[in-house]
Design a protein around this motif. Structure first.
Motif, PDB file in Angstrom:
ATOM      1  N   ALA A 191       0.848  -1.206  -0.181  1.00 37.37           N
ATOM      2  CA  ALA A 191      -0.188  -0.116  -0.023  1.00 37.37           C
ATOM      3  C   ALA A 191       0.994   1.208   0.016  1.00 37.37           C
ATOM      4  O   ALA A 191       2.129   1.090  -0.328  1.00 37.37           O
ATOM      5  N   ASP A 192       0.139   2.470   0.412  1.00 38.97           N
ATOM      6  CA  ASP A 192       1.091   3.569   0.582  1.00 38.97           C
ATOM      7  C   ASP A 192       1.508   3.849  -1.153  1.00 38.97           C
ATOM      8  O   ASP A 192       0.879   3.804  -1.980  1.00 38.97           O
ATOM      9  N   GLU A 193       2.958   4.509  -1.108  1.00 37.23           N
ATOM     10  CA  GLU A 193       3.409   4.817  -2.165  1.00 37.23           C
ATOM     11  C   GLU A 193       4.687   4.466  -2.472  1.00 37.23           C
ATOM     12  O   GLU A 193       5.504   4.185  -1.346  1.00 37.23           O
ATOM     13  N   ILE A 194       5.394   4.512  -3.746  1.00 37.64           N
ATOM     14  CA  ILE A 194       6.648   4.243  -3.913  1.00 37.64           C
ATOM     15  C   ILE A 194       7.090   5.460  -4.803  1.00 37.64           C
ATOM     16  O   ILE A 194       6.705   5.560  -5.993  1.00 37.64           O
ATOM     17  N   SER A 195       7.874   6.195  -4.287  1.00 35.90           N
ATOM     18  CA  SER A 195       8.211   7.432  -4.898  1.00 35.90           C
ATOM     19  C   SER A 195       9.444   7.976  -4.461  1.00 35.90           C
ATOM     20  O   SER A 195      10.227   7.625  -3.493  1.00 35.90           O
ATOM     21  N   PRO A 196      10.004   9.217  -4.969  1.00 37.77           N
ATOM     22  CA  PRO A 196      11.353   9.733  -4.615  1.00 37.77           C
ATOM     23  C   PRO A 196      11.151  10.312  -3.047  1.00 37.77           C
ATOM     24  O   PRO A 196      12.118  10.741  -2.494  1.00 37.77           O
ATOM     25  N   ASP A 197       9.658  10.356  -2.444  1.00 39.72           N
ATOM     26  CA  ASP A 197       9.620  10.494  -1.105  1.00 39.72           C
ATOM     27  C   ASP A 197      10.149   9.386  -0.114  1.00 39.72           C
ATOM     28  O   ASP A 197      10.340   9.747   0.952  1.00 39.72           O
ATOM     29  N   THR A 198       9.960   8.165  -0.853  1.00 37.68           N
ATOM     30  CA  THR A 198       9.893   7.012   0.001  1.00 37.68           C
ATOM     31  C   THR A 198      11.092   6.092  -0.378  1.00 37.68           C
ATOM     32  O   THR A 198      11.338   5.168   0.319  1.00 37.68           O
ATOM     33  N   CYS A 199      11.955   6.680  -1.381  1.00 41.35           N
ATOM     34  CA  CYS A 199      13.078   5.855  -1.914  1.00 41.35           C
ATOM     35  C   CYS A 199      14.325   6.728  -1.867  1.00 41.35           C
ATOM     36  O   CYS A 199      14.251   8.097  -2.162  1.00 41.35           O
ATOM     37  N   ARG A 200      15.419   6.272  -1.939  1.00 39.07           N
ATOM     38  CA  ARG A 200      16.924   7.066  -1.957  1.00 39.07           C
ATOM     39  C   ARG A 200      17.273   6.413  -3.641  1.00 39.07           C
ATOM     40  O   ARG A 200      17.371   5.189  -3.647  1.00 39.07           O
ATOM     41  N   PHE A 201      17.317   7.525  -4.306  1.00 41.23           N
ATOM     42  CA  PHE A 201      17.851   7.236  -5.752  1.00 41.23           C
ATOM     43  C   PHE A 201      19.074   7.972  -6.037  1.00 41.23           C
ATOM     44  O   PHE A 201      19.182   9.024  -5.684  1.00 41.23           O
ATOM     45  N   TRP A 202      20.014   7.096  -6.348  1.00 40.86           N
ATOM     46  CA  TRP A 202      21.454   7.947  -6.650  1.00 40.86           C
ATOM     47  C   TRP A 202      21.591   7.645  -8.251  1.00 40.86           C
ATOM     48  O   TRP A 202      21.340   6.503  -8.634  1.00 40.86           O
ATOM     49  N   ASP A 203      22.077   8.573  -8.859  1.00 40.71           N
ATOM     50  CA  ASP A 203      22.387   8.291 -10.352  1.00 40.71           C
ATOM     51  C   ASP A 203      23.400   7.205 -10.244  1.00 40.71           C
ATOM     52  O   ASP A 203      24.709   7.426  -9.613  1.00 40.71           O
ATOM     53  N   ALA A 204      23.350   6.280 -11.272  1.00 46.20           N
ATOM     54  CA  ALA A 204      24.287   5.239 -11.206  1.00 46.20           C
ATOM     55  C   ALA A 204      25.736   5.702 -11.556  1.00 46.20           C
ATOM     56  O   ALA A 204      26.819   5.111 -10.972  1.00 46.20           O
ATOM     57  N   GLU A 205      26.031   6.784 -12.363  1.00 41.79           N
ATOM     58  CA  GLU A 205      27.304   7.247 -12.727  1.00 41.79           C
ATOM     59  C   GLU A 205      28.058   8.088 -11.785  1.00 41.79           C
ATOM     60  O   GLU A 205      29.078   8.113 -11.432  1.00 41.79           O
ATOM     61  N   THR A 206      27.116   9.120 -11.343  1.00 42.12           N
ATOM     62  CA  THR A 206      27.710  10.347 -10.607  1.00 42.12           C
ATOM     63  C   THR A 206      27.444  10.121  -8.956  1.00 42.12           C
ATOM     64  O   THR A 206      27.962  10.878  -8.059  1.00 42.12           O
ATOM     65  N   ASN A 207      26.392   9.108  -8.658  1.00 40.60           N
ATOM     66  CA  ASN A 207      25.883   9.322  -7.431  1.00 40.60           C
ATOM     67  C   ASN A 207      25.038  10.528  -6.933  1.00 40.60           C
ATOM     68  O   ASN A 207      24.714  10.600  -5.578  1.00 40.60           O
TER      69      ASN A 207
END
Ligand code: TMP
Length: 236
Positions: A191-207
């Motif tokens: 439930a709830d959400e999966i988004s940049p609010d709830t995940c940490r996303f780092w660019d694979a090249e530059t972090n």
């Protein structure tokens, strides 16, 4: 589908009743908070990004055998979902050290784990979402042993599906938080959400950070990070 009265307003979403007692409408806001609501702000366009990204990911997960609350996207900001009773646990999976993990164990961010970790927090703002293990959850009647096992298996499955998917977009899935709900027949669904609010996303090249940490840590270009994640998922 008829939208009826507002049932609930959270920090980032509102929930409305519908003419079907088993379905509710979630409406995503641009409001952002951090540190138990201590820090408040607005991220223009965030509600649209989170709604659309969350729906895309939930459908991807469904295809991979993970049951979710998703029913139908209604508009840029609104989605029809199954009405569930939220299990008051924040389920956090980590692939790379960051955030509270790095702080708690006194390590730098960016350590790639050999295996993902899982932890639970008790969803209670007044107590500041304290860390809770499975025994605590069972003792307090938050969930049964069987429910915890189901949640754990689903959370690791979500991780393997999402980790692989985001890598194809040039994004490292560092960590994320999930919430689960129970349908009237007792089935556990994501439930709830999966988004940049709830995940940490780092660019694979530059972090480079492409998530809410830009807001939490005053790094600037907050809207740009959300827009960039939207672009990677849905194309220009
Ligand atoms: P943490 O490192 O602060 O414990 O956060 C772990 C992950 O959980 C991170 O991706 C952000 C997410 N998260 C939420 O979605 N809601 C919250 O209230 C917190 C504290 C973290």
């Amino acid at each position: 589908m008829e939208k009826r009265e507002q049932l609930y307003e959270g920090k980032a979403k509102k929930v409305y009743a519908t003419d079907d007692e088993n379905l509710v409408i979630v409406s995503y806001k641009d409001d952002a908070t951090a540190f138990d609501g201590l820090k408040k702000g607005t991220i223009a366009g965030k509600g649209v990004v989170n709604n659309k990204m969350s729906n895309y990911i939930m459908q991807l997960l469904e295809k991979n055998g993970v049951p979710t609350h998703f029913v139908q996207e209604l508009s840029d900001r609104e989605t029809l979902v199954k009405k569930v009773k939220i299990v008051p646990l924040e389920v956090i999976i980590r692939n790379i050290s960051a955030g509270s993990f790095a702080k708690r164990f006194g390590v730098e961010e960016g350590i790639v784990f050999a295996e993902p970790t899982i932890e639970f927090s008790y969803k209670n703002d007044d107590l500041h979402d304290p860390l809770m293990n499975a025994y605590h959850a069972i003792a307090l009647g938050v969930a049964t042993r069987e429910e915890i096992e189901t949640i754990k298996a689903m959370a690791f499955k979500v991780n393997s599906v999402m980790k692989e998917y985001f890598l194809t977009l040039g994004v490292k899935l560092v960590d994320f938080k999930l919430e689960f709900g129970k349908t009237p027949d007792g089935t556990i669904v994501l439930a709830d959400e999966i988004s940049p609010d709830t995940c940490r996303f780092w660019d694979a090249e530059t972090n480079e950070k492409l998530d809410k940490d830009r807001f939490r840590r005053d790094l600037g270009n907050v809207e740009d990070a959300y827009a960039e994640m939207m672009r990677r998922v849905f194309g220009a």
